[in-house]
Design a protein around this motif. Structure first.
Motif, short mmCIF file in Angstrom:
data_model
loop_
_atom_site.label_atom_id
_atom_site.label_comp_id
_atom_site.label_asym_id
_atom_site.label_seq_id
_atom_site.Cartn_x
_atom_site.Cartn_y
_atom_site.Cartn_z
N VAL A 1 0.81 -1.22 0.00
CA VAL A 1 0.00 0.00 0.00
C VAL A 1 0.85 1.27 0.00
CG1 VAL A 1 -2.05 -1.09 0.99
CG2 VAL A 1 -0.31 -0.14 2.52
N SER A 2 2.15 1.13 -0.29
CA SER A 2 3.00 2.33 -0.40
C SER A 2 4.22 2.01 -1.24
CB SER A 2 3.45 2.79 0.99
OG SER A 2 4.44 1.91 1.49
N GLY A 3 4.85 3.05 -1.74
CA GLY A 3 6.12 2.89 -2.45
C GLY A 3 5.97 2.45 -3.89
N ILE A 4 7.09 2.04 -4.46
CA ILE A 4 7.17 1.72 -5.88
C ILE A 4 6.27 0.54 -6.26
CG2 ILE A 4 9.19 0.21 -5.63
CD1 ILE A 4 10.20 1.45 -8.28
N TYR A 5 5.99 -0.33 -5.30
CA TYR A 5 5.17 -1.52 -5.57
C TYR A 5 3.71 -1.33 -5.15
CZ TYR A 5 9.75 -3.62 -6.19
OH TYR A 5 11.02 -3.89 -6.61
N ASP A 6 3.30 -0.10 -4.89
CA ASP A 6 1.94 0.21 -4.43
C ASP A 6 0.90 -0.47 -5.32
OD1 ASP A 6 -0.17 1.34 -3.04
OD2 ASP A 6 -0.03 3.27 -4.06
N ASN B 1 0.73 -12.59 16.07
CA ASN B 1 -0.39 -13.02 15.23
C ASN B 1 -0.89 -11.83 14.41
OD1 ASN B 1 -1.51 -12.02 17.80
ND2 ASN B 1 -3.48 -12.49 16.84
N LEU B 2 -1.42 -12.13 13.22
CA LEU B 2 -1.93 -11.09 12.33
C LEU B 2 -3.44 -11.13 12.27
CD1 LEU B 2 0.65 -11.44 9.42
CD2 LEU B 2 0.44 -9.52 11.01
N ASN B 3 -4.04 -9.95 12.15
CA ASN B 3 -5.49 -9.79 12.04
C ASN B 3 -5.81 -8.99 10.79
OD1 ASN B 3 -6.25 -10.96 14.71
ND2 ASN B 3 -5.00 -9.26 15.45
N ASP B 4 -7.05 -9.09 10.33
CA ASP B 4 -7.47 -8.33 9.16
C ASP B 4 -7.12 -6.85 9.31
OD1 ASP B 4 -8.46 -10.39 7.64
OD2 ASP B 4 -10.52 -10.15 8.31
N ASP B 5 -6.65 -6.28 8.22
CA ASP B 5 -6.30 -4.87 8.10
C ASP B 5 -5.05 -4.45 8.87
OD1 ASP B 5 -8.45 -4.35 6.34
OD2 ASP B 5 -9.82 -4.15 8.04
N ASP B 6 -4.30 -5.41 9.43
CA ASP B 6 -3.02 -5.07 10.03
C ASP B 6 -2.10 -4.53 8.94
OD1 ASP B 6 -3.60 -5.74 12.64
OD2 ASP B 6 -2.58 -7.69 12.58
N ILE B 7 -1.25 -3.58 9.31
CA ILE B 7 -0.27 -3.01 8.40
C ILE B 7 1.12 -3.46 8.83
CG2 ILE B 7 0.75 -0.91 7.45
CD1 ILE B 7 -2.09 -1.34 6.48
N GLU C 1 10.91 0.47 3.92
CA GLU C 1 10.02 1.60 3.66
C GLU C 1 8.73 1.14 2.97
OE1 GLU C 1 10.65 4.63 4.80
OE2 GLU C 1 12.49 3.81 5.65
N THR C 2 8.47 -0.15 2.97
CA THR C 2 7.30 -0.72 2.30
C THR C 2 6.24 -1.11 3.31
OG1 THR C 2 8.71 -1.56 0.52
CG2 THR C 2 6.54 -2.58 0.77
N TYR C 3 5.00 -0.66 3.06
CA TYR C 3 3.86 -0.96 3.92
C TYR C 3 2.97 -1.98 3.21
CZ TYR C 3 5.15 3.03 6.79
OH TYR C 3 5.83 3.90 7.61
N ILE C 4 2.56 -3.02 3.96
CA ILE C 4 1.80 -4.12 3.39
C ILE C 4 0.57 -4.36 4.26
CG2 ILE C 4 1.86 -6.56 2.77
CD1 ILE C 4 4.99 -6.27 2.76
N LYS C 5 -0.60 -4.38 3.62
CA LYS C 5 -1.86 -4.62 4.33
C LYS C 5 -2.19 -6.11 4.29
CE LYS C 5 -6.67 -3.08 4.44
NZ LYS C 5 -7.64 -2.20 3.79
#
Length: 100
Positions: A8-13, A82-88, A93-97
């Motif tokens: 959700v950010s950066g060159i690979y958005d 543990n991961l939950n829905d909508d965790d970022i 410098e890359t953000y992943i939902k």
């Protein structure tokens, strides 16, 4: 168990990964299921998702710049998270939902 990871950010958005097997490694390396080669702040093997008893976890793989989930640092003796829905997830410098 299946999940999606959307950058959700950066060159690979906008890049979307559907993961239906585990473990899933994130990093700059070509051997990573989710490869982010142009983010110099991402380690070659940065983080890894695993699946246990219906829950998906993420752990830092002793990366140089740490791994964060919802701006909270993980790894370095803190253990997997543990991961939950909508965790970022942030690697370098890359953000992943994350979503299940």
């Amino acid at each position: 168990m299946k999940c999606t990871l959307e950058i959700v950010s950066g060159i690979y958005d906008g890049l979307l990964f559907e993961c239906d097997y585990f473990p899933v490694k994130i990093g700059r390396g070509q051997d990573c299921e989710i490869s982010i080669p142009l983010d110099d702040a991402v380690s070659r093997s940065h983080a890894e998702l695993t699946h246990e008893n219906g829950t998906i976890y993420i752990d830092d793989l002793k990366s140089t710049n740490s791994t964060f989930v919802n701006d909270q640092k993980i790894g370095e003796g803190l253990g997997k998270r543990n991961l939950n829905d909508d965790d970022i997830i942030r690697v370098g410098e890359t953000y992943i939902k994350f979503n299940m």
